[in-house]
Design an enzyme around this catalytic site. Structure first.
Site, PDB file in Angstrom:
ATOM      1  N   GLY A 179     -13.765  -3.873   0.659  1.00 40.76           N
ATOM      2  CA  GLY A 179     -15.163  -3.458   0.831  1.00 40.76           C
ATOM      3  C   GLY A 179     -15.626  -2.443  -0.199  1.00 40.76           C
ATOM      4  NE  ARG A 226      -4.254  -1.674   1.799  1.00 40.07           N
ATOM      5  CZ  ARG A 226      -4.985  -2.306   2.713  1.00 40.07           C
ATOM      6  NH1 ARG A 226      -4.680  -2.225   3.989  1.00 40.07           N
ATOM      7  NH2 ARG A 226      -6.032  -3.013   2.345  1.00 40.07           N
ATOM      8  N   GLY A 286     -10.457  -9.943  -0.685  1.00 39.87           N
ATOM      9  CA  GLY A 286      -9.280 -10.378   0.065  1.00 39.87           C
ATOM     10  C   GLY A 286      -8.807 -11.768  -0.321  1.00 39.87           C
TER      11      GLY A 286
HETATM   12  P1  ADP Z   1     -13.311 -12.745  -1.091  1.00 37.65           P
HETATM   13  O1  ADP Z   1     -12.523 -12.422   0.156  1.00 37.65           O
HETATM   14  O2  ADP Z   1     -12.415 -12.888  -2.281  1.00 37.65           O
HETATM   15  O3  ADP Z   1     -14.456 -11.785  -1.317  1.00 37.65           O
HETATM   16  P2  ADP Z   1     -14.921 -14.680   0.335  1.00 37.65           P
HETATM   17  O4  ADP Z   1     -14.412 -14.157   1.622  1.00 37.65           O
HETATM   18  O5  ADP Z   1     -16.350 -14.461  -0.003  1.00 37.65           O
HETATM   19  O6  ADP Z   1     -13.979 -14.197  -0.879  1.00 37.65           O
HETATM   20  O7  ADP Z   1     -14.763 -16.262   0.305  1.00 37.65           O
HETATM   21  C1  ADP Z   1     -13.523 -16.908   0.379  1.00 37.65           C
HETATM   22  C2  ADP Z   1     -13.582 -18.123   1.251  1.00 37.65           C
HETATM   23  O8  ADP Z   1     -14.620 -19.000   0.842  1.00 37.65           O
HETATM   24  C3  ADP Z   1     -12.299 -18.888   1.186  1.00 37.65           C
HETATM   25  O9  ADP Z   1     -11.683 -18.873   2.461  1.00 37.65           O
HETATM   26  C4  ADP Z   1     -12.727 -20.303   0.784  1.00 37.65           C
HETATM   27  O10 ADP Z   1     -12.060 -21.316   1.515  1.00 37.65           O
HETATM   28  C5  ADP Z   1     -14.202 -20.314   1.126  1.00 37.65           C
HETATM   29  N1  ADP Z   1     -14.937 -21.293   0.321  1.00 37.65           N
HETATM   30  C6  ADP Z   1     -14.952 -21.395  -1.021  1.00 37.65           C
HETATM   31  N2  ADP Z   1     -15.698 -22.442  -1.411  1.00 37.65           N
HETATM   32  C7  ADP Z   1     -16.165 -23.039  -0.269  1.00 37.65           C
HETATM   33  C8  ADP Z   1     -16.967 -24.185  -0.009  1.00 37.65           C
HETATM   34  N3  ADP Z   1     -17.464 -24.926  -1.005  1.00 37.65           N
HETATM   35  N4  ADP Z   1     -17.218 -24.498   1.273  1.00 37.65           N
HETATM   36  C9  ADP Z   1     -16.728 -23.747   2.293  1.00 37.65           C
HETATM   37  N5  ADP Z   1     -15.958 -22.642   2.102  1.00 37.65           N
HETATM   38  C10 ADP Z   1     -15.673 -22.300   0.825  1.00 37.65           C
HETATM   39 MG    MG Z   2     -12.873 -12.850   2.199  1.00 38.14          MG
END
Ligand code: ADP
Ligand code: MG
Length: 403
Positions: free
Chosen positions: A376, A42, A353
């Site tokens: 966010g 950053r 993230g």
């Molecule tokens: P981002 O931070 O990119 O917006 P999210 O926080 O929504 O993404 O989701 C990421 C998390 O979702 C990861 O830690 C991943 O392990 C989890 N995840 C993905 N698929 C599954 C699943 N089928 N069951 C449980 N957790 C999952």
């Molecule tokens: Mg996340």
């Protein structure tokens, strides 16, 4: 194209020479227990803004939030001192840190740079107190917002100061984020394909609903796909899903179908009996999921079909890993999607993230059109919201006298 003033334009016009320039950057870097910076992306990302202002002959002040301080109660760990030291190191010049800058004032000469102590230590920062914002605005001729990560919050250094400063503009990092998101969502090269995955529908329902009105294909994965599978009447065993949101998930699918678009659900999946890195992984057709199975990834057939769709996309928006990519046995789906996006000729934009962690894991940073650092703020842009910090810059560009 968003219509706000840009720092680079002001610099090119010679409008910054001798001016007091106040930059709100995002210098909120991770630190270890001893306060040492563990990762300085950053800070590095904020240097083009600082350099542009300095090279244009401005007297430059830069501030940021760091950690979660209590307003009016400074503690040593809240200090931007290590950040100022790192900027000094990277620029090869002295960078003093100024405390008590709101009431004490700031003396900085053209060509000089000072860091103003953690802006979230000031009482009224988070609530966007107008009295505080007016005092900050009085310190400068030009306010520059280069902190996309806090653009979804109206605070004194992201909103109020922009209302009251003589001029308010976007820094290069903020402008690049908005330009990339505008290119992807406002007038995208078609087909526009979005991948919305990750753990929960509830955190991304507004994104699914907004994108359902825009995209040609909406690819779901992760726990979100599980909820869609459940909505389609398919078995998901003990998988992560949100049955309370089945109606909303079905409505997203219907909205897409009504436009002749679709939400493809997985045809095969990778399951385990336990949520563990070393759990045995089984590939099976989605109809064969057992009552004690956990779906932890999309299967190879699904991944190959989705990769094919991504190949012919004109624009790709990606948020959310399609499986538990942190466990190698359940990472293949996310890796296939990541590599397909990297290989695609489409303009691609990715954020979130865990999505950034997946991009780093597969080393495909260079092959993504734009990687948002916004977290966010990125998600709120995908929801179709106008971010307060952008709204005020646009208003000031239309009505330069302001309030
Ligand atoms: P981002 O931070 O990119 O917006 P999210 O926080 O929504 O993404 O989701 C990421 C998390 O979702 C990861 O830690 C991943 O392990 C989890 N995840 C993905 N698929 C599954 C699943 N089928 N069951 C449980 N957790 C999952
Ligand atoms: Mg996340």
């Amino acid at each position: 194209m968003s219509s706000f003033l840009r720092l680079t334009d002001l610099a090119a016009r010679g409008a910054l020479a001798g001016k007091q320039v106040f930059i709100r950057a995002d210098l909120n870097v991770p630190q270890d227990d001893a306060g040492r910076i563990t990762e300085d992306t950053r800070i590095r990302a904020s240097l083009p803004c600082i350099r542009t202002a300095l090279e244009a002959g401005a007297a430059v002040m830069v501030t940021s939030h760091l950690g979660r301080p209590t307003e009016g109660e400074p503690k040593p760990e809240d200090s931007l001192a290590p950040v100022a030291a790192r900027i000094a190191e990277l620029l090869g010049r002295p960078v003093p840190l100024k405390t008590n800058w709101v009431d004490g004032g700031v003396a900085v000469a053209p060509g000089e740079l000072v860091v103003l102590e953690n802006c979230r230590l000031n009482r009224g920062e988070k609530k966007n107190d107008p009295a505080l914002a007016r005092k900050m605005a009085a310190l400068c001729d030009v306010f520059v917002n280069d902190a996309f990560g806090t653009a979804h919050r109206a605070e004194a250094t992201t909103y109020g100061i922009a209302e009251f400063a003589p001029l308010a503009c976007a820094g290069p990092l903020l402008a690049a984020e908005i330009d990339a998101l505008t290119q992807a969502l406002a007038a995208p090269a078609r087909p526009l394909v979005a991948i919305v995955a990750g753990s929960k529908v509830s955190t991304k329902l507004a994104i699914l609903q907004t994108l359902a009105a825009k995209v040609d294909r909406l690819i779901v994965g992760g726990g979100i796909a599980n909820t869609f599978l459940l909505g389609a009447g398919l078995p998901i065993g003990k998988s992560l899903a949100e049955p309370a949101l089945l109606g909303e998930a079905r409505a997203v699918g219907e909205a897409m179908r009504a436009r002749g678009a679709d939400v493809p659900v997985p045809v095969d999946v990778v399951t385990a009996k336990e949520f563990k890195a070393d759990a045995a992984a089984t590939v099976k057709p989605v109809a064969a999921v057992e009552a004690d199975d956990l779906i932890l990834d999309i299967g190879p057939k699904t991944a190959a079909t989705l990769a094919e769709m991504l190949k012919s996309a004109g624009t790709i928006v990606w948020n959310g890993p399609v499986g538990v990519f942190e466990f190698d046995a359940f990472a293949a789906g996310t890796e296939t999607i990541a590599r397909a996006i990297a290989a695609s000729k489409a303009f691609s934009i990715a954020g979130g993230g865990d999505t950034l962690a997946a991009i780093a894991k597969y080393g495909i940073e260079k092959d993504i059109g734009y990687i948002s650092t916004g977290g966010g703020a990125f998600l709120e842009m995908l929801e179709g919201k106008t971010l307060p910090a952008i709204e005020i810059l646009e208003r000031r560009a239309r009505d330069p006298q302001g309030s």
